[in-house]
Design a protein around this motif. Structure first.
Motif, PDB file in Angstrom:
ATOM      1  N   LEU A 120       5.731   6.166  -5.299  1.00 37.57           N
ATOM      2  CA  LEU A 120       6.631   5.827  -4.197  1.00 37.57           C
ATOM      3  C   LEU A 120       6.211   6.494  -2.894  1.00 37.57           C
ATOM      4  O   LEU A 120       6.483   5.960  -1.808  1.00 37.57           O
ATOM      5  CB  LEU A 120       8.066   6.243  -4.554  1.00 37.57           C
ATOM      6  N   ALA A 121       5.537   7.646  -2.990  1.00 39.37           N
ATOM      7  CA  ALA A 121       5.108   8.356  -1.785  1.00 39.37           C
ATOM      8  C   ALA A 121       4.065   7.581  -1.000  1.00 39.37           C
ATOM      9  O   ALA A 121       3.803   7.893   0.166  1.00 39.37           O
ATOM     10  CB  ALA A 121       4.558   9.734  -2.157  1.00 39.37           C
ATOM     11  N   ARG A 122       3.454   6.566  -1.632  1.00 39.33           N
ATOM     12  CA  ARG A 122       2.409   5.775  -0.949  1.00 39.33           C
ATOM     13  C   ARG A 122       2.928   4.441  -0.428  1.00 39.33           C
ATOM     14  O   ARG A 122       2.142   3.560  -0.090  1.00 39.33           O
ATOM     15  CB  ARG A 122       1.257   5.499  -1.921  1.00 39.33           C
ATOM     16  N   THR A 123       4.213   4.246  -0.352  1.00 40.75           N
ATOM     17  CA  THR A 123       4.756   2.951   0.049  1.00 40.75           C
ATOM     18  C   THR A 123       5.383   2.959   1.439  1.00 40.75           C
ATOM     19  O   THR A 123       5.787   1.903   1.919  1.00 40.75           O
ATOM     20  CB  THR A 123       5.821   2.492  -0.961  1.00 40.75           C
ATOM     21  N   ALA A 124       5.467   4.109   2.099  1.00 38.66           N
ATOM     22  CA  ALA A 124       6.102   4.177   3.416  1.00 38.66           C
ATOM     23  C   ALA A 124       5.279   5.077   4.336  1.00 38.66           C
ATOM     24  O   ALA A 124       5.641   6.227   4.579  1.00 38.66           O
ATOM     25  CB  ALA A 124       7.534   4.703   3.297  1.00 38.66           C
ATOM     26  N   PRO A 125       4.148   4.585   4.870  1.00 42.50           N
ATOM     27  CA  PRO A 125       3.302   5.411   5.739  1.00 42.50           C
ATOM     28  C   PRO A 125       3.955   5.664   7.091  1.00 42.50           C
ATOM     29  O   PRO A 125       4.776   4.867   7.562  1.00 42.50           O
ATOM     30  CB  PRO A 125       2.029   4.564   5.885  1.00 42.50           C
ATOM     31  N   THR A 126       3.571   6.771   7.702  1.00 42.13           N
ATOM     32  CA  THR A 126       4.114   7.143   9.007  1.00 42.13           C
ATOM     33  C   THR A 126       2.970   7.574   9.922  1.00 42.13           C
ATOM     34  O   THR A 126       1.798   7.525   9.558  1.00 42.13           O
ATOM     35  CB  THR A 126       5.109   8.309   8.857  1.00 42.13           C
ATOM     36  N   LEU A 127       3.351   8.005  11.127  1.00 42.82           N
ATOM     37  CA  LEU A 127       2.366   8.472  12.101  1.00 42.82           C
ATOM     38  C   LEU A 127       1.645   9.717  11.597  1.00 42.82           C
ATOM     39  O   LEU A 127       0.501   9.990  12.000  1.00 42.82           O
ATOM     40  CB  LEU A 127       3.064   8.762  13.431  1.00 42.82           C
ATOM     41  N   TYR A 128       2.266  10.461  10.713  1.00 45.59           N
ATOM     42  CA  TYR A 128       1.607  11.644  10.169  1.00 45.59           C
ATOM     43  C   TYR A 128       0.412  11.249   9.306  1.00 45.59           C
ATOM     44  O   TYR A 128      -0.594  11.968   9.249  1.00 45.59           O
ATOM     45  CB  TYR A 128       2.619  12.464   9.356  1.00 45.59           C
ATOM     46  N   THR A 168      -1.439   1.762  -5.849  1.00 43.39           N
ATOM     47  CA  THR A 168      -0.047   1.385  -5.616  1.00 43.39           C
ATOM     48  C   THR A 168       0.060  -0.083  -5.210  1.00 43.39           C
ATOM     49  O   THR A 168       0.998  -0.786  -5.611  1.00 43.39           O
ATOM     50  CB  THR A 168       0.567   2.277  -4.526  1.00 43.39           C
ATOM     51  N   ALA A 169      -0.918  -0.567  -4.415  1.00 45.18           N
ATOM     52  CA  ALA A 169      -0.939  -1.989  -4.064  1.00 45.18           C
ATOM     53  C   ALA A 169      -1.115  -2.846  -5.315  1.00 45.18           C
ATOM     54  O   ALA A 169      -0.464  -3.890  -5.465  1.00 45.18           O
ATOM     55  CB  ALA A 169      -2.062  -2.264  -3.067  1.00 45.18           C
ATOM     56  N   GLY A 170      -1.983  -2.390  -6.234  1.00 45.17           N
ATOM     57  CA  GLY A 170      -2.131  -3.104  -7.506  1.00 45.17           C
ATOM     58  C   GLY A 170      -0.854  -3.091  -8.318  1.00 45.17           C
ATOM     59  O   GLY A 170      -0.505  -4.091  -8.961  1.00 45.17           O
ATOM     60  N   PHE A 171      -0.118  -1.972  -8.272  1.00 46.39           N
ATOM     61  CA  PHE A 171       1.171  -1.894  -8.959  1.00 46.39           C
ATOM     62  C   PHE A 171       2.157  -2.900  -8.364  1.00 46.39           C
ATOM     63  O   PHE A 171       2.911  -3.562  -9.093  1.00 46.39           O
ATOM     64  CB  PHE A 171       1.732  -0.473  -8.847  1.00 46.39           C
ATOM     65  N   GLY A 172       2.156  -3.018  -7.035  1.00 48.03           N
ATOM     66  CA  GLY A 172       3.047  -3.970  -6.390  1.00 48.03           C
ATOM     67  C   GLY A 172       2.753  -5.400  -6.803  1.00 48.03           C
ATOM     68  O   GLY A 172       3.673  -6.182  -7.040  1.00 48.03           O
ATOM     69  N   LEU A 173       1.462  -5.753  -6.915  1.00 48.13           N
ATOM     70  CA  LEU A 173       1.100  -7.093  -7.364  1.00 48.13           C
ATOM     71  C   LEU A 173       1.486  -7.310  -8.827  1.00 48.13           C
ATOM     72  O   LEU A 173       1.979  -8.377  -9.196  1.00 48.13           O
ATOM     73  CB  LEU A 173      -0.407  -7.319  -7.190  1.00 48.13           C
ATOM     74  N   THR A 175       3.860  -5.914 -10.568  1.00 47.44           N
ATOM     75  CA  THR A 175       5.309  -5.956 -10.788  1.00 47.44           C
ATOM     76  C   THR A 175       6.008  -6.971  -9.885  1.00 47.44           C
ATOM     77  O   THR A 175       7.225  -7.111  -9.969  1.00 47.44           O
ATOM     78  CB  THR A 175       5.923  -4.570 -10.546  1.00 47.44           C
ATOM     79  N   GLY A 176       5.256  -7.640  -9.018  1.00 37.42           N
ATOM     80  CA  GLY A 176       5.855  -8.618  -8.126  1.00 37.42           C
ATOM     81  C   GLY A 176       6.651  -8.006  -6.986  1.00 37.42           C
ATOM     82  O   GLY A 176       7.477  -8.681  -6.373  1.00 37.42           O
ATOM     83  N   ASN A 177       6.397  -6.740  -6.669  1.00 35.11           N
ATOM     84  CA  ASN A 177       7.114  -6.066  -5.584  1.00 35.11           C
ATOM     85  C   ASN A 177       6.265  -6.143  -4.310  1.00 35.11           C
ATOM     86  O   ASN A 177       5.327  -5.369  -4.114  1.00 35.11           O
ATOM     87  CB  ASN A 177       7.387  -4.607  -5.965  1.00 35.11           C
ATOM     88  N   VAL A 178       6.605  -7.076  -3.444  1.00 35.88           N
ATOM     89  CA  VAL A 178       5.806  -7.316  -2.236  1.00 35.88           C
ATOM     90  C   VAL A 178       5.879  -6.127  -1.285  1.00 35.88           C
ATOM     91  O   VAL A 178       4.885  -5.776  -0.629  1.00 35.88           O
ATOM     92  CB  VAL A 178       6.293  -8.601  -1.529  1.00 35.88           C
ATOM     93  N   LEU A 179       7.034  -5.465  -1.195  1.00 34.37           N
ATOM     94  CA  LEU A 179       7.179  -4.332  -0.278  1.00 34.37           C
ATOM     95  C   LEU A 179       6.273  -3.181  -0.683  1.00 34.37           C
ATOM     96  O   LEU A 179       5.679  -2.514   0.180  1.00 34.37           O
ATOM     97  CB  LEU A 179       8.638  -3.880  -0.232  1.00 34.37           C
ATOM     98  N   TYR A 180       6.181  -2.913  -1.985  1.00 37.40           N
ATOM     99  CA  TYR A 180       5.264  -1.865  -2.445  1.00 37.40           C
ATOM    100  C   TYR A 180       3.830  -2.209  -2.061  1.00 37.40           C
ATOM    101  O   TYR A 180       3.064  -1.359  -1.598  1.00 37.40           O
ATOM    102  CB  TYR A 180       5.369  -1.702  -3.963  1.00 37.40           C
ATOM    103  N   PHE A 181       3.463  -3.479  -2.286  1.00 36.19           N
ATOM    104  CA  PHE A 181       2.091  -3.897  -1.975  1.00 36.19           C
ATOM    105  C   PHE A 181       1.799  -3.742  -0.482  1.00 36.19           C
ATOM    106  O   PHE A 181       0.765  -3.168  -0.093  1.00 36.19           O
ATOM    107  CB  PHE A 181       1.882  -5.351  -2.403  1.00 36.19           C
TER     108      PHE A 181
END
Length: 446
Positions: A120-128, A168-173, A175-181
């Motif tokens: 989950l830590a790799r699904t919401a990138p920021t300016l940092y 994590t992008a592979g996990f999103g594909l 599991t069908g979770n587009v937001l994770y991808f």
């Protein structure tokens, strides 16, 4: 300034330029062993994300060769080597596609499909993350282009973390979770863009020689495109960072306001939350009730804590009792539900055990007619067959085991030879599907 320039001047430590370009160019290609290493690193990183193991993820990042084509792109732009740029972009796309497909295949096969904290830590990138990639890429090119490399490159590989976002992008594909991808792939793209940008800046600062170009037209276009990509890449990360920082500051201001204005002697603040939909700061208080005038005075001071647009809503007295009673009731219901679930699981296990025992006894009733008919053809002396399951207890240990018993009634005065009895017992065990069997024979008159 002269002293500072002497300390920060990296030119005396610069490695042979041609050797640096050759080493970076060699690390661009993904073929043969390098491609296999990439696939294995993806599997290791996917396992680490799947079991939430930071050590395994770090190991995968150290193994991964993904940094090669990204640094190659930055170097190619910095020295005007368009052939190297084409090779780097091509191998970057190949490595990215293979990595995502490999991770997707793993997550399709694994029975563990829950998103752990590392994932989950790799699904919401920021300016940092932009800054991490920028400084990491800068450290990487300085290490590659100078003599004292030390442990810089492994540290850059860990800090920039190229591998986990692709997994994590592979996990999103899978599991069908587009937001994770999208979130994970955006993080990977941030790392790519800003590592390449830092490499470009480092190459120019270290005064690498540039290849001749057609009047600088292609170079100026490439730099313009790079600037556009950098700006476009930063915009979503800046928005996410703004939201995170705003929420953090807002929560800190709310905590300070509650502590300084409402948490008085005899009054205890149980909870508080900021509701952006209704623009209200809701506070639940118990103990001595706050007067309406005190609440109004505190509400007027919200502006001092940069919360002027929010209204103060204090829940106390019977209202707070109702809220606390509701919380207690929900907790009790949750505990009761868990207890009932445990009881149901226990009863289900008992029912399953009883069903297994019943099946063990009943199965002989079902197969007895077929066995009797087949035995009549194989052993003409047999008149009837009885199959059952008995409980056998040892005299010395009192241990009980269930033992299949076959009672065979022979016709008239027929007898069985030892060989026939042995053959009959073996056939019965194979036919019934048991390892041990008690065979009892009786004559027709008994």
């Amino acid at each position: 300034m002269a002293t500072l320039r002497r300390y920060f001047n990296a030119m005396p430590d610069k490695e042979d330029e041609a050797e640096t370009v050759r080493a970076i160019s060699a690390g661009v290609s993904f073929r043969g062993a390098t491609l296999w290493v990439l696939v294995f690193a993806i599997f290791i990183a996917s396992l680490g994300l799947n079991v939430n193991s930071t050590a395994v993820i770090i190991g995968a990042m150290l193994i991964s060769p993904l940094m090669g084509p990204i640094i190659g792109m930055g170097l190619a732009v910095g020295i005007n080597d368009f052939e190297l740029l084409k090779r780097s972009v091509k191998n970057y796309i190949v490595a990215t596609v293979i990595s995502v497909i490999t991770a997707m295949v793993y997550f399709l096969l694994t029975p563990l499909d829950e998103a752990q904290s590392e994932l989950l830590a790799r699904t919401a990138p920021t300016l940092y993350d932009v800054l991490i990639a920028l400084f990491g890429g800068a450290a990487g090119i300085v290490a590659l282009a100078t003599k004292g490399k030390g442990n810089v490159l492994p540290g850059v590989a860990i800090a920039t973390a190229l591998m986990p976002p692709l997994c994590t992008a592979g996990f999103g594909l899978a599991t069908g979770n587009v937001l994770y991808f999208l979130g994970a792939f955006y993080l990977f793209f941030i790392n790519t863009v800003f590592i390449a940008l830092a490499t470009y800046v480092g190459v120019r600062m270290l005064r690498f020689g540039q290849r001749p170009s057609d009047g600088g037209r292609r170079q100026s276009e490439l730099r313009r495109y790079m600037a556009m990509i950098v700006v476009v890449t930063m915009i979503p990360a800046a928005i996410m960072t703004y939201d995170i920082v705003r929420d953090t500051v807002l929560k800190a201001n709310a905590r300070r306001f509650v502590s300084e204005q409402l948490d008085n002697a005899g009054t205890r603040i149980v909870s508080y939350d900021v509701d952006d939909d209704s623009l209200a700061l809701r506070v639940v208080a118990v103990g001595r009730e706050l007067t309406d005038s005190a609440i109004a005075a505190a509400g007027r001071r919200l502006g001092d804590y940069k919360m002027g647009k929010y209204a103060l809503r204090v829940i106390q007295g019977t209202e707070s009792d109702s809220v606390m009673m509701l919380n207690d009731r929900l907790t009790t219901m949750r505990t009761t539900s868990e207890n009932y679930s445990a009881m149901l699981r226990e009863e289900a296990a008992k029912v399953a055990d009883l069903q297994d025992r019943l099946n063990a006894y009943v199965r002989y009733d079902a197969v007895a007619p077929e066995v009797a008919r087949e035995m009549g053809q194989l052993f003409p002396a047999v008149g009837a067959v009885s199959l059952s399951l008995s409980s056998q207890a040892a005299v010395d240990t009192a241990a009980v085991r269930r033992l299949p018993v076959a009672v065979v009634e022979l016709k008239g005065r027929a007898t069985l030879s030892p060989q026939e009895r042995s053959r009959m017992g073996g056939w019965l065990k194979a036919r019934i599907g048991v390892d041990t069997l008690l065979l009892v024979t009786t004559s027709g008159g008994r």
